[in-house]
Design a protein around this motif. Sequence first.
Motif, PDB file in Angstrom:
ATOM      1  N   ALA A   1       1.105  -1.436   0.191  1.00 13.35           N
ATOM      2  CA  ALA A   1      -0.189   0.167   0.583  1.00 13.35           C
ATOM      3  C   ALA A   1       1.216   1.366   0.018  1.00 13.35           C
ATOM      4  O   ALA A   1       2.165   0.958   0.786  1.00 13.35           O
ATOM      5  N   SER A   2       0.544   1.791  -0.689  1.00 13.41           N
ATOM      6  CA  SER A   2       0.998   3.354  -1.456  1.00 13.41           C
ATOM      7  C   SER A   2       0.080   4.512  -1.450  1.00 13.41           C
ATOM      8  O   SER A   2      -0.711   4.454  -1.627  1.00 13.41           O
ATOM      9  N   ALA A   3       0.798   5.997  -1.097  1.00 15.96           N
ATOM     10  CA  ALA A   3      -0.537   7.192  -1.489  1.00 15.96           C
ATOM     11  C   ALA A   3      -0.386   7.155  -3.012  1.00 15.96           C
ATOM     12  O   ALA A   3      -1.365   7.382  -3.780  1.00 15.96           O
ATOM     13  N   HIS A   4       0.375   6.297  -3.920  1.00 16.88           N
ATOM     14  CA  HIS A   4       0.834   6.723  -5.355  1.00 16.88           C
ATOM     15  C   HIS A   4       0.764   5.194  -5.775  1.00 16.88           C
ATOM     16  O   HIS A   4       2.068   4.413  -5.139  1.00 16.88           O
ATOM     17  N   ARG A   5       0.196   4.831  -7.145  1.00 16.00           N
ATOM     18  CA  ARG A   5       0.856   3.981  -7.840  1.00 16.00           C
ATOM     19  C   ARG A   5       1.787   3.778  -8.432  1.00 16.00           C
ATOM     20  O   ARG A   5       2.104   1.836  -7.804  1.00 16.00           O
ATOM     21  N   GLY A   6       2.312   4.376  -8.994  1.00 20.24           N
ATOM     22  CA  GLY A   6       4.182   3.694  -9.103  1.00 20.24           C
ATOM     23  C   GLY A   6       4.954   3.281  -7.704  1.00 20.24           C
ATOM     24  O   GLY A   6       5.480   2.686  -8.058  1.00 20.24           O
ATOM     25  N   ASP A   7       4.698   3.350  -6.419  1.00 22.28           N
ATOM     26  CA  ASP A   7       5.589   2.966  -5.375  1.00 22.28           C
ATOM     27  C   ASP A   7       4.591   1.780  -5.465  1.00 22.28           C
ATOM     28  O   ASP A   7       5.476   0.961  -4.937  1.00 22.28           O
ATOM     29  N   ALA A   8       3.395   1.800  -5.598  1.00 22.03           N
ATOM     30  CA  ALA A   8       3.077   0.699  -4.976  1.00 22.03           C
ATOM     31  C   ALA A   8       3.637  -0.342  -6.025  1.00 22.03           C
ATOM     32  O   ALA A   8       3.986  -1.779  -5.624  1.00 22.03           O
ATOM     33  N   PHE A   9       3.391  -0.253  -6.988  1.00 29.71           N
ATOM     34  CA  PHE A   9       3.874  -1.014  -8.349  1.00 29.71           C
ATOM     35  C   PHE A   9       5.530  -2.076  -8.536  1.00 29.71           C
ATOM     36  O   PHE A   9       5.351  -3.012  -8.413  1.00 29.71           O
ATOM     37  N   GLN A  10       6.575  -0.597  -8.325  1.00 27.27           N
ATOM     38  CA  GLN A  10       7.091  -0.942  -8.528  1.00 27.27           C
ATOM     39  C   GLN A  10       8.049  -1.471  -6.805  1.00 27.27           C
ATOM     40  O   GLN A  10       8.816  -2.535  -6.755  1.00 27.27           O
ATOM     41  N   ALA A  11       7.672  -1.227  -5.595  1.00 26.96           N
ATOM     42  CA  ALA A  11       7.458  -1.682  -4.967  1.00 26.96           C
ATOM     43  C   ALA A  11       7.216  -3.996  -4.771  1.00 26.96           C
ATOM     44  O   ALA A  11       7.892  -4.067  -3.507  1.00 26.96           O
ATOM     45  N   ALA A  12       6.197  -3.593  -4.918  1.00 22.25           N
ATOM     46  CA  ALA A  12       5.626  -4.709  -5.121  1.00 22.25           C
ATOM     47  C   ALA A  12       6.300  -5.696  -6.218  1.00 22.25           C
ATOM     48  O   ALA A  12       6.665  -6.881  -5.588  1.00 22.25           O
ATOM     49  N   GLN A  13       6.821  -4.829  -7.021  1.00 18.03           N
ATOM     50  CA  GLN A  13       7.561  -5.902  -8.106  1.00 18.03           C
ATOM     51  C   GLN A  13       8.843  -6.489  -7.046  1.00 18.03           C
ATOM     52  O   GLN A  13       9.810  -7.639  -7.457  1.00 18.03           O
ATOM     53  N   PHE A  14       9.303  -5.334  -6.441  1.00 21.43           N
ATOM     54  CA  PHE A  14      10.786  -5.379  -6.398  1.00 21.43           C
ATOM     55  C   PHE A  14      11.161  -6.667  -5.355  1.00 21.43           C
ATOM     56  O   PHE A  14      11.472  -7.684  -4.702  1.00 21.43           O
ATOM     57  N   ILE A  15       9.855  -6.759  -4.199  1.00 23.06           N
ATOM     58  CA  ILE A  15       9.135  -7.573  -3.227  1.00 23.06           C
ATOM     59  C   ILE A  15       9.625  -8.626  -4.115  1.00 23.06           C
ATOM     60  O   ILE A  15      10.265 -10.090  -3.352  1.00 23.06           O
ATOM     61  N   MET A  16       9.138  -9.282  -4.780  1.00 21.77           N
ATOM     62  CA  MET A  16       8.793 -10.405  -5.591  1.00 21.77           C
ATOM     63  C   MET A  16      10.378 -11.065  -6.190  1.00 21.77           C
ATOM     64  O   MET A  16      10.719 -12.182  -6.369  1.00 21.77           O
ATOM     65  N   ASP A  17      10.848 -10.239  -7.120  1.00 24.67           N
ATOM     66  CA  ASP A  17      11.970  -9.989  -7.791  1.00 24.67           C
ATOM     67  C   ASP A  17      13.428 -10.948  -6.849  1.00 24.67           C
ATOM     68  O   ASP A  17      13.611 -11.384  -6.543  1.00 24.67           O
ATOM     69  N   ALA A  18      13.153  -9.928  -5.687  1.00 26.10           N
ATOM     70  CA  ALA A  18      14.228  -9.883  -4.175  1.00 26.10           C
ATOM     71  C   ALA A  18      13.926 -11.901  -3.265  1.00 26.10           C
ATOM     72  O   ALA A  18      14.391 -11.945  -3.305  1.00 26.10           O
ATOM     73  N   LEU A  19      12.409 -11.485  -3.483  1.00 25.37           N
ATOM     74  CA  LEU A  19      12.064 -13.196  -2.272  1.00 25.37           C
ATOM     75  C   LEU A  19      12.229 -14.160  -3.298  1.00 25.37           C
ATOM     76  O   LEU A  19      13.016 -15.372  -3.055  1.00 25.37           O
ATOM     77  N   LYS A  20      12.581 -14.225  -5.041  1.00 23.99           N
ATOM     78  CA  LYS A  20      13.129 -15.262  -5.931  1.00 23.99           C
ATOM     79  C   LYS A  20      14.502 -15.302  -5.451  1.00 23.99           C
ATOM     80  O   LYS A  20      14.661 -16.924  -5.668  1.00 23.99           O
ATOM     81  N   THR A  21      14.782 -14.339  -4.927  1.00 22.64           N
ATOM     82  CA  THR A  21      16.481 -15.228  -5.319  1.00 22.64           C
ATOM     83  C   THR A  21      16.634 -15.112  -4.120  1.00 22.64           C
ATOM     84  O   THR A  21      18.275 -15.596  -3.632  1.00 22.64           O
ATOM     85  N   ARG A  22      16.765 -14.080  -3.145  1.00 27.56           N
ATOM     86  CA  ARG A  22      17.573 -14.316  -1.130  1.00 27.56           C
ATOM     87  C   ARG A  22      16.664 -14.871  -0.654  1.00 27.56           C
ATOM     88  O   ARG A  22      17.430 -15.260   0.218  1.00 27.56           O
ATOM     89  N   ALA A  23      15.518 -15.452  -0.437  1.00 25.40           N
ATOM     90  CA  ALA A  23      14.802 -15.714   0.545  1.00 25.40           C
ATOM     91  C   ALA A  23      15.472 -17.018   0.533  1.00 25.40           C
ATOM     92  O   ALA A  23      15.267 -17.989  -0.557  1.00 25.40           O
ATOM     93  N   PRO A  24      15.665 -17.527   1.715  1.00 26.33           N
ATOM     94  CA  PRO A  24      16.301 -19.185   2.033  1.00 26.33           C
ATOM     95  C   PRO A  24      14.772 -20.377   1.391  1.00 26.33           C
ATOM     96  O   PRO A  24      14.273 -20.724   2.565  1.00 26.33           O
ATOM     97  N   PHE A  25      14.399 -20.483   0.087  1.00 29.27           N
ATOM     98  CA  PHE A  25      13.100 -21.277   0.362  1.00 29.27           C
ATOM     99  C   PHE A  25      13.805 -22.443  -0.736  1.00 29.27           C
ATOM    100  O   PHE A  25      14.474 -22.256  -1.957  1.00 29.27           O
ATOM    101  N   TRP A  26      14.055 -24.148  -0.715  1.00 31.89           N
ATOM    102  CA  TRP A  26      13.995 -24.765  -1.865  1.00 31.89           C
ATOM    103  C   TRP A  26      12.691 -25.271  -2.331  1.00 31.89           C
ATOM    104  O   TRP A  26      12.165 -25.799  -1.244  1.00 31.89           O
ATOM    105  N   LYS A  27      12.283 -25.557  -3.552  1.00 36.27           N
ATOM    106  CA  LYS A  27      11.354 -26.633  -4.206  1.00 36.27           C
ATOM    107  C   LYS A  27      11.986 -27.732  -4.786  1.00 36.27           C
ATOM    108  O   LYS A  27      13.293 -28.069  -5.934  1.00 36.27           O
TER     109      LYS A  27
END
Length: 164
Positions: free
Chosen positions: A105-131
């Motif tokens: 959630a953000s005051a502005h859509r640009g921040d919300a879209f970019q932050a959500a994409q960043f979170i997912m991109d970082a999660l895929k490469t940094r979070a210690p999950f094994w599939k």
Amino acid sequence: MPELPTCVIAVQTHDFDYGALYDELRRSCAGQAGAIVCFAGLVRDFAPGQDTDSLYLEHYPGMCERELQAIADEAFQRWAVQACRIVHRVGELARGDQIVFAGVASAHRGDAFQAAQFIMDALKTRAPFWKRETLRSGERLWVEARDSDQVQAQQWDTARPSAG
């Protein structure tokens, strides 16, 4: 004194309620958010040309939650984020099951879209999950990290936050 932004993080075996997580984000901003961006990832086929029956996710408890929090903290530093929710499931999941939720959630859509994409991109490469994927044939294989995920995450090393 204004309340500090918050991110609620959960790593769990049980399914999540997408609508309830969205509602939590909306309420947490007390009418100050102008945009809420939510993403839900689903279990899909990983092996080209083969049917995935299920996906088993392992994680490193404690370390995993700390890394998710670090990712959220970085998003708060880079963009004007008011609140976020990150939920990631572990254990045995069937094809089509929800696996991850990231909401911002953000005051502005640009921040919300970019932050959500960043979170997912970082999660895929940094979070210690094994599939580990189980195919309909019964064959089991560990899902390898994808180069495309790393390339996607590296874009944020040089990306500048939006003005909103």
